[in-house]
Each structure stands twice: as C-alpha cells, then as structure tokens.
Design a protein around this motif. Structure first.
Motif, PDB file in Angstrom:
ATOM      1  N   ALA A 269      31.420 -60.644 -50.324  1.00 20.52           N
ATOM      2  CA  ALA A 269      29.962 -60.634 -50.226  1.00 20.52           C
ATOM      3  C   ALA A 269      29.549 -60.404 -48.776  1.00 20.52           C
ATOM      4  O   ALA A 269      30.141 -60.971 -47.846  1.00 20.52           O
ATOM      5  CB  ALA A 269      29.378 -61.946 -50.742  1.00 20.52           C
ATOM      6  N   LEU A 270      28.523 -59.574 -48.590  1.00 21.09           N
ATOM      7  CA  LEU A 270      28.065 -59.238 -47.233  1.00 21.09           C
ATOM      8  C   LEU A 270      26.545 -59.331 -47.159  1.00 21.09           C
ATOM      9  O   LEU A 270      25.831 -58.780 -47.987  1.00 21.09           O
ATOM     10  CB  LEU A 270      28.506 -57.819 -46.864  1.00 21.09           C
ATOM     11  CG  LEU A 270      28.031 -57.303 -45.496  1.00 21.09           C
ATOM     12  CD1 LEU A 270      28.626 -58.134 -44.366  1.00 21.09           C
ATOM     13  CD2 LEU A 270      28.382 -55.827 -45.319  1.00 21.09           C
ATOM     14  N   ILE A 296      17.014 -57.250 -43.913  1.00 22.79           N
ATOM     15  CA  ILE A 296      17.892 -58.231 -44.546  1.00 22.79           C
ATOM     16  C   ILE A 296      18.568 -57.501 -45.696  1.00 22.79           C
ATOM     17  O   ILE A 296      17.935 -57.199 -46.703  1.00 22.79           O
ATOM     18  CB  ILE A 296      17.100 -59.457 -45.040  1.00 22.79           C
ATOM     19  CG1 ILE A 296      16.298 -60.062 -43.891  1.00 22.79           C
ATOM     20  CG2 ILE A 296      18.051 -60.496 -45.648  1.00 22.79           C
ATOM     21  CD1 ILE A 296      15.204 -60.998 -44.315  1.00 22.79           C
ATOM     22  N   GLU A 297      19.839 -57.172 -45.527  1.00 29.50           N
ATOM     23  CA  GLU A 297      20.556 -56.309 -46.461  1.00 29.50           C
ATOM     24  C   GLU A 297      21.680 -57.091 -47.146  1.00 29.50           C
ATOM     25  O   GLU A 297      22.294 -57.970 -46.545  1.00 29.50           O
ATOM     26  CB  GLU A 297      21.159 -55.108 -45.738  1.00 29.50           C
ATOM     27  CG  GLU A 297      20.154 -54.306 -44.925  1.00 29.50           C
ATOM     28  CD  GLU A 297      20.797 -53.171 -44.157  1.00 29.50           C
ATOM     29  OE1 GLU A 297      21.972 -52.846 -44.471  1.00 29.50           O
ATOM     30  OE2 GLU A 297      20.159 -52.617 -43.243  1.00 29.50           O
ATOM     31  N   VAL A 351      17.759 -53.841 -49.612  1.00 27.19           N
ATOM     32  CA  VAL A 351      17.269 -53.982 -48.247  1.00 27.19           C
ATOM     33  C   VAL A 351      15.827 -54.470 -48.286  1.00 27.19           C
ATOM     34  O   VAL A 351      14.950 -53.810 -48.854  1.00 27.19           O
ATOM     35  CB  VAL A 351      17.336 -52.646 -47.468  1.00 27.19           C
ATOM     36  CG1 VAL A 351      16.836 -52.848 -46.045  1.00 27.19           C
ATOM     37  CG2 VAL A 351      18.747 -52.090 -47.466  1.00 27.19           C
ATOM     38  N   PHE A 352      15.585 -55.636 -47.692  1.00 28.14           N
ATOM     39  CA  PHE A 352      14.233 -56.121 -47.459  1.00 28.14           C
ATOM     40  C   PHE A 352      13.876 -55.784 -46.020  1.00 28.14           C
ATOM     41  O   PHE A 352      14.641 -56.098 -45.094  1.00 28.14           O
ATOM     42  CB  PHE A 352      14.116 -57.624 -47.700  1.00 28.14           C
ATOM     43  CG  PHE A 352      13.989 -57.990 -49.150  1.00 28.14           C
ATOM     44  CD1 PHE A 352      12.745 -58.147 -49.737  1.00 28.14           C
ATOM     45  CD2 PHE A 352      15.116 -58.166 -49.935  1.00 28.14           C
ATOM     46  CE1 PHE A 352      12.630 -58.472 -51.082  1.00 28.14           C
ATOM     47  CE2 PHE A 352      15.021 -58.487 -51.285  1.00 28.14           C
ATOM     48  CZ  PHE A 352      13.769 -58.641 -51.859  1.00 28.14           C
ATOM     49  N   ARG A 353      12.734 -55.143 -45.821  1.00 30.10           N
ATOM     50  CA  ARG A 353      12.320 -54.669 -44.500  1.00 30.10           C
ATOM     51  C   ARG A 353      11.025 -55.376 -44.105  1.00 30.10           C
ATOM     52  O   ARG A 353       9.992 -55.222 -44.740  1.00 30.10           O
ATOM     53  CB  ARG A 353      12.116 -53.148 -44.533  1.00 30.10           C
ATOM     54  CG  ARG A 353      11.568 -52.530 -43.275  1.00 30.10           C
ATOM     55  CD  ARG A 353      11.532 -50.999 -43.446  1.00 30.10           C
ATOM     56  NE  ARG A 353      10.814 -50.342 -42.367  1.00 30.10           N
ATOM     57  CZ  ARG A 353       9.530 -50.022 -42.396  1.00 30.10           C
ATOM     58  NH1 ARG A 353       8.815 -50.329 -43.483  1.00 30.10           N
ATOM     59  NH2 ARG A 353       8.964 -49.409 -41.379  1.00 30.10           N
ATOM     60  N   ILE A 354      11.125 -56.196 -43.061  1.00 27.00           N
ATOM     61  CA  ILE A 354       9.972 -56.908 -42.530  1.00 27.00           C
ATOM     62  C   ILE A 354       9.537 -56.225 -41.233  1.00 27.00           C
ATOM     63  O   ILE A 354      10.357 -55.997 -40.345  1.00 27.00           O
ATOM     64  CB  ILE A 354      10.301 -58.391 -42.253  1.00 27.00           C
ATOM     65  CG1 ILE A 354      10.631 -59.118 -43.566  1.00 27.00           C
ATOM     66  CG2 ILE A 354       9.159 -59.075 -41.527  1.00 27.00           C
ATOM     67  CD1 ILE A 354      11.105 -60.543 -43.362  1.00 27.00           C
ATOM     68  N   VAL A 355       8.250 -55.875 -41.136  1.00 25.85           N
ATOM     69  CA  VAL A 355       7.709 -55.258 -39.923  1.00 25.85           C
ATOM     70  C   VAL A 355       6.576 -56.138 -39.405  1.00 25.85           C
ATOM     71  O   VAL A 355       5.636 -56.444 -40.143  1.00 25.85           O
ATOM     72  CB  VAL A 355       7.198 -53.833 -40.202  1.00 25.85           C
ATOM     73  CG1 VAL A 355       6.644 -53.205 -38.931  1.00 25.85           C
ATOM     74  CG2 VAL A 355       8.312 -52.961 -40.774  1.00 25.85           C
TER      75      VAL A 355
END
Length: 359
Positions: A269-270, A296-297, A351-355
């Motif tokens: 798991a990664l 967060i991948e 992939v969760f992408r927070i900006v």
C-alpha cells in the motif's frame, strides 16, 4: 538563443491565467508567461531553449497559422491542438485551443495564446461545488436543528420512563433508546461543528500539517503501508486554521488508508503527500498569483463509480459503516481557506488535489 526583446513590454502577460508565448514566425520563442512555465513544469530559462512547435504533438497547424498571420493573410488564426507536457515526450498531453495574433503589422513577433479546453470545465465544476457547499450548509444546519430538538425530548422521556420501570428487561429497552439518542446527538454535533467552531488563525506551515497527518496514519496503520513525502520546501507559511487543515487532510488520508485494506494486507500500500507551488490560479472566479497545491494520492481500488460525482455530499460513503461526513467536512474546511478540493480517481490511483491561495 536570441535575447528576449523589451522584457517590460510583455510583463503584463504574467498576470494572465492562460498560457501565452511570443514567438517569431518560424516558431522561435521570444517570451513565455508564468502560466506557460507553470504548465510546462520547467523554468522559463529552460523553456526559452525550446521552440513552440516542440510542445505540440502535431506541429503543422501551428506552423501554417504562424506563417499565415506573419504574411498578413489573416489577422488572427485559431485551431485546436494537443500540447505535450514535456517537449521530449507525448505521453502527458493537454488539449488546448490556440489563438495566434500578430502584435505589430509587419513585425516579426506573434502572440500565441493557449487555452486549456478543460479549464472552462474545471471552472464550471468549481462554481457548482461552491453552490453545492452553500446548499449543503443550509441543509445540514436545518436538518441538524430539526433532529436535535425532538431528540432531547426522546432522551428525556426515556430517562423518566427508566426511573418508573422496575423490570430489568424493560430497563434494557430504555437504555437502548438513551444510547441511540446519544449517538444521534454526537452525529448532530459533528454536523454542526464546522459551522459554529471559531477560526483559530495563525501562521500555518503545510509541511507541519502533512507530518502530523503522516504520524497519525502510520500510528494506526504501522505495517503494510508506506507514506511517501514529496515536498517543495520553498512553500511559504500562510494564515489559516492549522487544526482545521490537519483535520481536512487527515480525513482524506484516513479514507485512503481504509480503502487500501487489501494492499496493506499484501504489504504494498502506498500513500503519497505531495506539495507544489502553482501560479496564476483561478478559484471561485478570483485569480491568485500564487497557490499551494497539495496532492494526496493512493494506489487503492479507486472511488466507486456510482458515487464518484457525489463524494463531497453529506452522508455519502463508499464504505460500510462510514458516516459520509469526512469529505464533506474536508471540503468545508478547505473552502473556509478560500481553497478548492477535487478528486480524480481510477482503479489503481486516486488523487485528491487541494489548492489554497498563498500570500
């Protein structure tokens, strides 16, 4: 490489949220703006050693349009093309709409503007998300209060009834009522918490946030899970609520770790925490010069397709026993920092992408 002519003449292009290049009719680069540099992922100095055509899968439409504009056959040329993320590889591609315009009639400089075809779709999605969050807030607040008022009466009545009952068997029933009322009360408190909790604003270092989340995740999943850090240490501190951001990132990372159950059991798991700086970002119809981008991948099975478009809605969960509040709260906390959060998920990679805007 020819020196860049009159740098101050093109400085305003750095303020645009679209990619802009100033080129000679033969495609030689004279200038690229900050957004072009950001999308390419390499420095402006390195970019200037390439030609604009190097960044296209098919160079012919660009060459023909540049030549036509330079010869004054047309004032402006437009076409759709596919841009490469790296000039040596066509694996990472970006569909773009290209606008070619001559700067000065008879001059040797041509302006090329490249608009991401997905950009408008992304902006529309952000606008819908902002509207949905506001609707969610009103729904949650009203629903929580509607539940909370009769819930107190139910619990109180069960307590009074328990005092009048001598049968142990019947007392177990009243205990169940009281216990379930308390559980629902805790759920209501969690629904209302992000809307009534005051902000504790201070200087926030995003890597301290990530390290805190990493330590919590590894404490709960000590074996079979690798949490990889890929940080850009140049990212400056910014004003925000550190605890809210820890909770937002933790909710996402914890969901990812739970989705990785099979891979954790297999030992491969990664989870990746990646930070970058992006330039000229538009969030909710506002443009920001600099922004933090946190990825967060995970290498899990992906978000179930039937809920992929609804994962930020309250009470929507892809896991048995899940409350469906984790991502809703994460979205609320991020948007309270003028930021946005998106998810891109396929089997094997989510992939969760927070900006979040930077000062």
């Amino acid at each position: 490489m020819s020196p860049r002519p009159e740098p101050s003449r093109y400085d305003a292009f750095d303020m645009l949220a679209t990619m802009v290049a100033v080129v000679r009719p033969d495609g030689g680069l004279l200038f690229v703006n900050a957004m072009f540099e950001n999308v390419a992922g390499i420095s402006r100095r390195t970019l200037m050693r390439t030609r604009l055509g190097d960044w296209f899968v098919d160079q012919h439409p660009l060459a023909e349009t540049l030549a036509a504009v330079a010869r004054n056959e047309i004032a402006t040329g437009r076409f759709d093309g596919v841009m490469k993320r790296a000039p040596v590889s066509a694996h990472e591609q970006l569909p773009v709409h290209v606008i070619v315009t001559q700067i000065d009639q008879g001059g040797d400089a041509v302006v090329v503007e490249l608009l991401e075809i997905e950009q408008q779709t992304r902006q529309d999605r952000e606008e819908r998300a902002l509207g949905q969050v506001q609707a969610n807030k009103e729904l949650i607040r009203n629903l929580a209060h509607e539940i909370k008022n009769p819930l107190g009466g139910i619990r109180g009545a069960a307590q009074l009834l328990a005092m009048e009952i001598n049968s142990r068997e019947l007392s177990e029933y009243t205990n169940v009522i009281i216990h379930e009322a308390d559980r629902l009360q805790a759920l209501v408190d969690r629904l209302l918490a992000p809307h009534r909790k005051p902000h504790v604003v201070s200087d926030v270092n995003i890597h301290e946030v990530c390290e805190r989340v990493r330590s919590l995740i590894l404490a709960e999943f000590p074996r079979g899970l690798t949490v990889h850090r890929d940080y850009d240490i140049s990212i400056p501190d910014f004003r925000g609520d550190r605890e809210q951001l820890i909770q937002a990132v933790l909710n996402i990372a914890h969901n990812a770790a739970q989705a990785l159950a099979e891979r954790i059991a297999a030992g491969d798991a990664l989870l990746v925490l990646r930070t970058r700086v992006v330039r000229q970002v538009t969030i909710g119809k506002r443009r920001f010069r600099l922004a933090l981008e946190l990825h967060i991948e995970d290498n899990g099975p992906g978000v179930p397709e039937d809920i992929r478009d609804r994962i930020f809605y309250p009470l929507v969960s892809g896991r048995d026993g899940g409350s469906g509040l984790g991502l809703t709260l994460a979205q609320t906390f991020v948007q309270q920092h003028q930021g946005t959060i998106e998810c891109d998920s396929t089997p094997g990679q989510t992939v969760f992408r927070i900006v979040i805007p930077l000062p």
